[in-house]
Write an enzyme that holds these catalytic residues in place. Sequence first.
Site, PDB file in Angstrom:
ATOM      1  N   HIS A   1       9.536  -0.118   3.906  1.00  0.00           N
ATOM      2  CA  HIS A   1       8.254  -0.198   3.265  1.00  0.00           C
ATOM      3  C   HIS A   1       7.396  -1.408   3.695  1.00  0.00           C
ATOM      4  CE1 HIS A   1       5.376   0.488   0.381  1.00  0.00           C
ATOM      5  NE2 HIS A   1       6.162   0.940  -0.678  1.00  0.00           N
TER       6      HIS A   1
ATOM      7  N   ASP B   1       3.611   2.361   4.151  1.00  0.00           N
ATOM      8  CA  ASP B   1       3.653   2.531   2.658  1.00  0.00           C
ATOM      9  C   ASP B   1       4.155   3.934   2.149  1.00  0.00           C
ATOM     10  OD1 ASP B   1       2.582  -0.020   2.336  1.00  0.00           O
ATOM     11  OD2 ASP B   1       0.715   0.743   2.466  1.00  0.00           O
TER      12      ASP B   1
END
Lengths: 432, 337
Positions: free
Chosen positions: A409, A413
């Site tokens: 992450h 995203d």
Amino acid sequence: MATEVLVPPLGTNVDAVTLVTWHRSEGDQVTQGEPLFAVETDKAVLDVEAPASGVLRGMAAAEGDEVPALSRIAWLCEAGEEPPAAGPVAARAAAGAVDLACVRQADLGREALGRRFASPWARTLASQRGMDWTQLRGTGPMDAVVARDITDAAETTEQRPPRITPLAARAAREAGVDACKVEGTGPAGRITRDDVLRAAAGRRRSVSADPTIAETIPLTGIRGRIADRMFRGAVETASVTLTAEVDATGLVETRTRMLGDGLKAGYNDLLILIVAAALRDHPRLNATYEGDRVVVRRNVNVALAVDTDRGLLAPVIRSVQDMSLAEIADATSAAIHRARTGEIGPDELRGSTFTITNLGMFGIDAFTPILNVPECAILGVGRIKPTPWVVGDCIGIRQAMWLSLTFDHRLVDGGPAARFLQAICRAVEAGL
Amino acid sequence: MAVMGIADALREGIREEMRRDPTVFCIGEDIGVKGGWGGAFTVTLGLVDEFGPERILDTPISESGFCGIAIGAAMTGMRPIADVQYGDFLFCMMDQLANQAAKMTYMAGGEVKVPMVMRAPVGSTRRGAQHAQTLEVFFTHVPGLKVVAPSTAYDAKGLLKAAVRDDNPVLMFEHKLLYGSKGNRAEKGAISPIGDVPDEDYIVPIGKGAIRRRGRDVTIVGKLLTVYRALAAADELARSGVEAEVIDPRTLVPLDKEMVLESVRKTHRFVVVEEDNRTHGWGAEIAAMVAEEAFWWLDAPPVRVSAPDTPPPFAPLLEQLYVPSVERVVSAVQRLM
């Protein structure tokens, strides 16, 4: 003058290697270029050649030792010469300008290419003499077999295979032991089955004296490397796993059709093709983490996790974005074979940009893969099984499959990652 | 027998051919002008005193013009020896040479001959991009032209005489560092390939190469200046026990292929040294020929040592890097061993 035997630097990532075997013993006469010892890096076992001819003296490392790159582990002395007193490694070596003639750099390249070279003239000479040059050690550029190698071999005629009993030969094949390196104790020095089994046992890790301990496995070599990378993948990343169950009936049909057409492609090959296409539209997933930046890669180099006797290896199939399915299938089957037989070189195990790990063959439905650092993402593939599925207004039987996408992450995203997984699912449903 | 350099040998060859055959004449810029140098590099110096301005013909500065005159004269029965001051100016007469002289015999079904000689100084000699190029390969590529490149005084005279007597247009390339010219027309860094040149009539046949040094380990082919670089490299290599065979083809078209191939079949290694730009160059052609016709005798890849793909630099230091050095030849050979 005595020549130092140094541990070669075997790549930017390797500070130390494990000394696996000495091919020669203290006091042996050694010829320049012959394999002197073998080291195991995190990726492969490699032979290192003698940098000079001479008598092997002052051996300073034992089999199983961790030895730092560019450290001196023995001397090659002239007859009657004593090894010099311990001192620092010669300056040129310390400066990294080690005489790389003793490091089979070309070998690494050659192994990566998966072939050996012989000059045209060497081939001509070999065919005139009815010799098999592929068994010879090359001394030319690129380690190619050149004319002198043919003529030298013809002179020494030491091309004979080792004397070995048929039973021992079969045992050696089964145990993966190189019969040339086994000392024979049978009649007239023949290698017997016991010799082979002893040699095979000698390769195994030592057993502890503590009766409660079945086995101690040092975290060195490949095991150590796996431990290190898995730990970093689990701890140093911000990993998230997305899962989706997908109707893979189309994929199954595509594969069945291709097998009928004579194209031997597996599900992994189809998935590599699908992933390569999806990464073209979602390039941010084809990236690596480089400390202070995200580097998006142009080429899609897919690492394929392979379960081997030596542990988990992930051979890399390069530039799959430019490859046809048939090319991918050829490349993966060759890479898997080389990984399983231990022939694979370190160059074939680095430079990946994305990893696929498939546990479907073990009956696993879904799992959370650990990132193959420094990559951005890894795709976990579950088994394909007939499953009740809503088709229009009815329930039908479809071939369902779970896909698990673990991504970092920090680099990307959830939205883009989800869209990427969605693209893969759509391609799987469509059967490519 | 006399000892002389290439410029003197050429002059003697021209003199003898002009005495022998009244159809032979010289044409060029400043080749006979009083108080001049005898062309740019003294080759025609003094000839006007013996043969007069009718046979040592000075023209205006118009390369295309005097080349056309020479071709026309050759077609109508004369045997001109034309002289371009710097080979680089051959580009001005490219149509005359490549379209007219080279193709006339072919298009006329053999009815017309063009027995002319065009002499051109070449080579990188601190004269920069427009006066120091290596040009042979532009002409070796044109069917219908013969191309010679002498590197010794003996060959210069013998090839010149053979060229004058040949019924085809012959381009003769002369390296500025090899003229052996004296005085203010001697180029800096010139080496003097002075040698014995017979007084009696002789020719060096067009199409025959020369083995300048015998060896068993590697064949090095050079032309003009690079013959000498190859020879120096061979001496250097001999110290480490590598015996190089050095071949000077002398004629580039037609090439003495068999001499090169025979040598490669003996040594099993091949290096070509050229002052030409590397890509699509002369060395590429020789290396390709070796790869095609002696492939199964090769023990290492054929290798080119060439100038880089840039114009010849004017700066002396850069020029040293541009022209293949002895060290580059030595290291190219060592990589093959």
